[in-house]
Scaffold this motif. Structure first.
Motif, PDB file in Angstrom:
ATOM      1  N   TYR A   7       0.860  -1.181   0.000  1.00 16.22           N
ATOM      2  CA  TYR A   7       0.000   0.000   0.000  1.00 16.22           C
ATOM      3  C   TYR A   7       0.895   1.229   0.000  1.00 16.22           C
ATOM      4  O   TYR A   7       1.855   1.300   0.774  1.00 16.22           O
ATOM      5  CB  TYR A   7      -0.907   0.032   1.232  1.00 16.22           C
ATOM      6  CG  TYR A   7      -1.947  -1.066   1.270  1.00 16.22           C
ATOM      7  CD1 TYR A   7      -3.268  -0.817   0.904  1.00 16.22           C
ATOM      8  CD2 TYR A   7      -1.604  -2.355   1.677  1.00 16.22           C
ATOM      9  CE1 TYR A   7      -4.227  -1.829   0.957  1.00 16.22           C
ATOM     10  CE2 TYR A   7      -2.555  -3.372   1.717  1.00 16.22           C
ATOM     11  CZ  TYR A   7      -3.856  -3.104   1.358  1.00 16.22           C
ATOM     12  OH  TYR A   7      -4.794  -4.107   1.396  1.00 16.22           O
ATOM     13  N   VAL A 103      -0.034 -12.169  10.702  1.00 21.97           N
ATOM     14  CA  VAL A 103       0.322 -11.372   9.526  1.00 21.97           C
ATOM     15  C   VAL A 103       1.340 -10.317   9.936  1.00 21.97           C
ATOM     16  O   VAL A 103       1.070  -9.488  10.812  1.00 21.97           O
ATOM     17  CB  VAL A 103      -0.925 -10.693   8.921  1.00 21.97           C
ATOM     18  CG1 VAL A 103      -0.534  -9.868   7.691  1.00 21.97           C
ATOM     19  CG2 VAL A 103      -1.980 -11.735   8.554  1.00 21.97           C
ATOM     20  N   LEU A 105       3.485  -6.937   9.482  1.00 25.13           N
ATOM     21  CA  LEU A 105       3.331  -5.609   8.890  1.00 25.13           C
ATOM     22  C   LEU A 105       4.663  -4.876   9.002  1.00 25.13           C
ATOM     23  O   LEU A 105       5.303  -4.895  10.052  1.00 25.13           O
ATOM     24  CB  LEU A 105       2.252  -4.806   9.613  1.00 25.13           C
ATOM     25  CG  LEU A 105       0.848  -5.410   9.662  1.00 25.13           C
ATOM     26  CD1 LEU A 105      -0.028  -4.614  10.607  1.00 25.13           C
ATOM     27  CD2 LEU A 105       0.245  -5.448   8.281  1.00 25.13           C
ATOM     28  N   VAL A 114       2.036  -5.636   3.787  1.00 24.16           N
ATOM     29  CA  VAL A 114       1.193  -6.561   4.533  1.00 24.16           C
ATOM     30  C   VAL A 114       1.572  -7.972   4.096  1.00 24.16           C
ATOM     31  O   VAL A 114       1.449  -8.328   2.915  1.00 24.16           O
ATOM     32  CB  VAL A 114      -0.303  -6.302   4.275  1.00 24.16           C
ATOM     33  CG1 VAL A 114      -1.165  -7.238   5.112  1.00 24.16           C
ATOM     34  CG2 VAL A 114      -0.650  -4.846   4.590  1.00 24.16           C
ATOM     35  N   THR A 116       0.880 -11.087   3.380  1.00 23.06           N
ATOM     36  CA  THR A 116      -0.100 -12.103   3.013  1.00 23.06           C
ATOM     37  C   THR A 116      -0.269 -12.084   1.504  1.00 23.06           C
ATOM     38  O   THR A 116       0.002 -11.077   0.855  1.00 23.06           O
ATOM     39  CB  THR A 116      -1.456 -11.842   3.697  1.00 23.06           C
ATOM     40  OG1 THR A 116      -2.396 -12.845   3.282  1.00 23.06           O
ATOM     41  CG2 THR A 116      -2.012 -10.474   3.326  1.00 23.06           C
ATOM     42  N   GLN A 119      -5.945 -10.957  -0.585  1.00 21.64           N
ATOM     43  CA  GLN A 119      -6.432  -9.587  -0.542  1.00 21.64           C
ATOM     44  C   GLN A 119      -7.472  -9.409   0.550  1.00 21.64           C
ATOM     45  O   GLN A 119      -7.550  -8.356   1.187  1.00 21.64           O
ATOM     46  CB  GLN A 119      -7.029  -9.202  -1.903  1.00 21.64           C
ATOM     47  CG  GLN A 119      -7.361  -7.721  -2.037  1.00 21.64           C
ATOM     48  CD  GLN A 119      -6.139  -6.844  -1.883  1.00 21.64           C
ATOM     49  OE1 GLN A 119      -5.188  -6.960  -2.647  1.00 21.64           O
ATOM     50  NE2 GLN A 119      -6.145  -5.951  -0.904  1.00 21.64           N
ATOM     51  N   ALA A 122      -5.596  -8.924   3.752  1.00 17.84           N
ATOM     52  CA  ALA A 122      -4.965  -7.597   3.740  1.00 17.84           C
ATOM     53  C   ALA A 122      -5.991  -6.507   3.987  1.00 17.84           C
ATOM     54  O   ALA A 122      -5.736  -5.552   4.736  1.00 17.84           O
ATOM     55  CB  ALA A 122      -4.249  -7.374   2.405  1.00 17.84           C
ATOM     56  N   THR A 126      -5.707  -4.056   7.282  1.00 21.71           N
ATOM     57  CA  THR A 126      -5.541  -2.611   7.112  1.00 21.71           C
ATOM     58  C   THR A 126      -6.742  -1.839   7.645  1.00 21.71           C
ATOM     59  O   THR A 126      -6.590  -0.737   8.169  1.00 21.71           O
ATOM     60  CB  THR A 126      -5.288  -2.245   5.636  1.00 21.71           C
ATOM     61  OG1 THR A 126      -6.330  -2.806   4.809  1.00 21.71           O
ATOM     62  CG2 THR A 126      -3.940  -2.776   5.177  1.00 21.71           C
ATOM     63  N   ARG A 221       0.660  -8.094  -6.397  1.00 24.40           N
ATOM     64  CA  ARG A 221       0.939  -9.001  -5.285  1.00 24.40           C
ATOM     65  C   ARG A 221       2.276  -9.702  -5.501  1.00 24.40           C
ATOM     66  O   ARG A 221       2.528 -10.279  -6.557  1.00 24.40           O
ATOM     67  CB  ARG A 221      -0.181 -10.036  -5.145  1.00 24.40           C
ATOM     68  CG  ARG A 221      -1.538  -9.426  -4.865  1.00 24.40           C
ATOM     69  CD  ARG A 221      -2.619 -10.482  -4.832  1.00 24.40           C
ATOM     70  NE  ARG A 221      -3.944  -9.864  -4.792  1.00 24.40           N
ATOM     71  CZ  ARG A 221      -5.070 -10.542  -4.900  1.00 24.40           C
ATOM     72  NH1 ARG A 221      -5.040 -11.843  -5.050  1.00 24.40           N
ATOM     73  NH2 ARG A 221      -6.229  -9.909  -4.856  1.00 24.40           N
TER      74      ARG A 221
END
Length: 262
Positions: A7, A103, A105, A114, A116, A119, A122, A126, A221
């Motif tokens: 992101y 997960v 970060l 993130v 993983t 989606q 994620a 988030t 990704r």
């Protein structure tokens, strides 16, 4: 971190120190998300969710639908099936087994990473991060512009970047997806690309004399990440080496979004 969804940060952030005590789902809660600090730029999200097998839900709905036909002579509509599904969930969720997903970060100056390949996970992490850790003040945007990323993947295939090709490729050509993996994948993929000029959908490549290997698809990704982290390295060394590798992924996104627009 073997997979990563990136992101773009609209402004620099720092992870605050959090002391969230772990809490398992209660009653009819599906899941809880708990955050805790790992290092200055690192945080872990622990997702604990109850598991109700979809097959069991379908069997229950099918049983109720059969009873409904027998009693009324009519087929159940979608609304009625949804009611039965909710009924099963409400009854069985409190006693369903639980599973944990952890997960990682990480953030640098430009990106939030993130750890993983999902989606959905994620998005969940988030969202919880924004509302529960940053009080709604987390401005991020998913790096998923397939036009820009496909252009970067094409540049990698054309040899116009500093990255070398790996052994995992997928192309879109004539409404089909063509994949090449394994020992001969690189030469086969190059030949196919040069002859047919397909759209790269997924490309594996290496950086820094193969100190970082990553597979990137056109949705932004990263998967199959490998980098210089040895079993004997201590935790801080592993985090440093992992951060260095992830920073390189940020550099790749900088190339994709070189006009700084999202």
């Amino acid at each position: 971190m073997k997979n990563a969804i990136l992101y773009r940060l609209q402004e620099a952030i720092e992870f605050p120190q959090v002391a969230h005590e772990y809490r398992a789902p209660e009653g009819n809660e599906w899941r809880t998300v708990t955050f805790y600090n790992q290092a200055k730029e690192w945080m872990i999200a622990r997702i604990t969710e109850r598991v109700l097998p979809s097959a069991a839900i379908k069997r229950y709905v099918a049983m109720k639908a059969a009873e409904f036909v027998e009693q009324s002579g009519q087929k159940a509509n979608r609304t009625q099936k949804a009611i039965w599904k909710d009924e099963y969930v409400e009854t069985n969720l409190p006693n369903a087994p639980m599973k944990d997903v952890f997960v990682s970060l990480y953030h640098n100056k430009g990106y939030l990473f993130v750890g993983t390949g999902s989606q959905a996970i994620a998005d969940l992490v988030t969202s919880e991060l924004r509302h529960n850790i940053f009080d709604g003040d987390l401005k991020i945007m998913l790096c998923n512009d397939d036009r820009r990323i496909s252009a970067f993947l094409r540049s990698v295939m054309d040899g116009n970047t500093g990255y070398t090709l790996g052994d995992n490729f997928k192309f879109a050509h004539d409404d089909r997806k063509i994949s090449f993996t394994g020992e001969m994948a690189e030469s086969l993929a190059i030949d196919f690309y040069e002859v047919h000029n397909p759209r790269p959908v997924q490309v594996q490549f290496a950086a820094h004399d193969r100190h970082l290997i990553a597979t990137l698809n056109e949705k932004g990704r990263f998967s199959g990440l490998t980098y210089d982290v040895a079993e004997g390295d201590d935790e801080q060394a592993k985090l440093f080496l992992t951060a260095s590798a992830l920073d390189e992924l940020g550099n790749i996104m900088d190339e994709c979004y070189e006009d700084n627009a999202l």
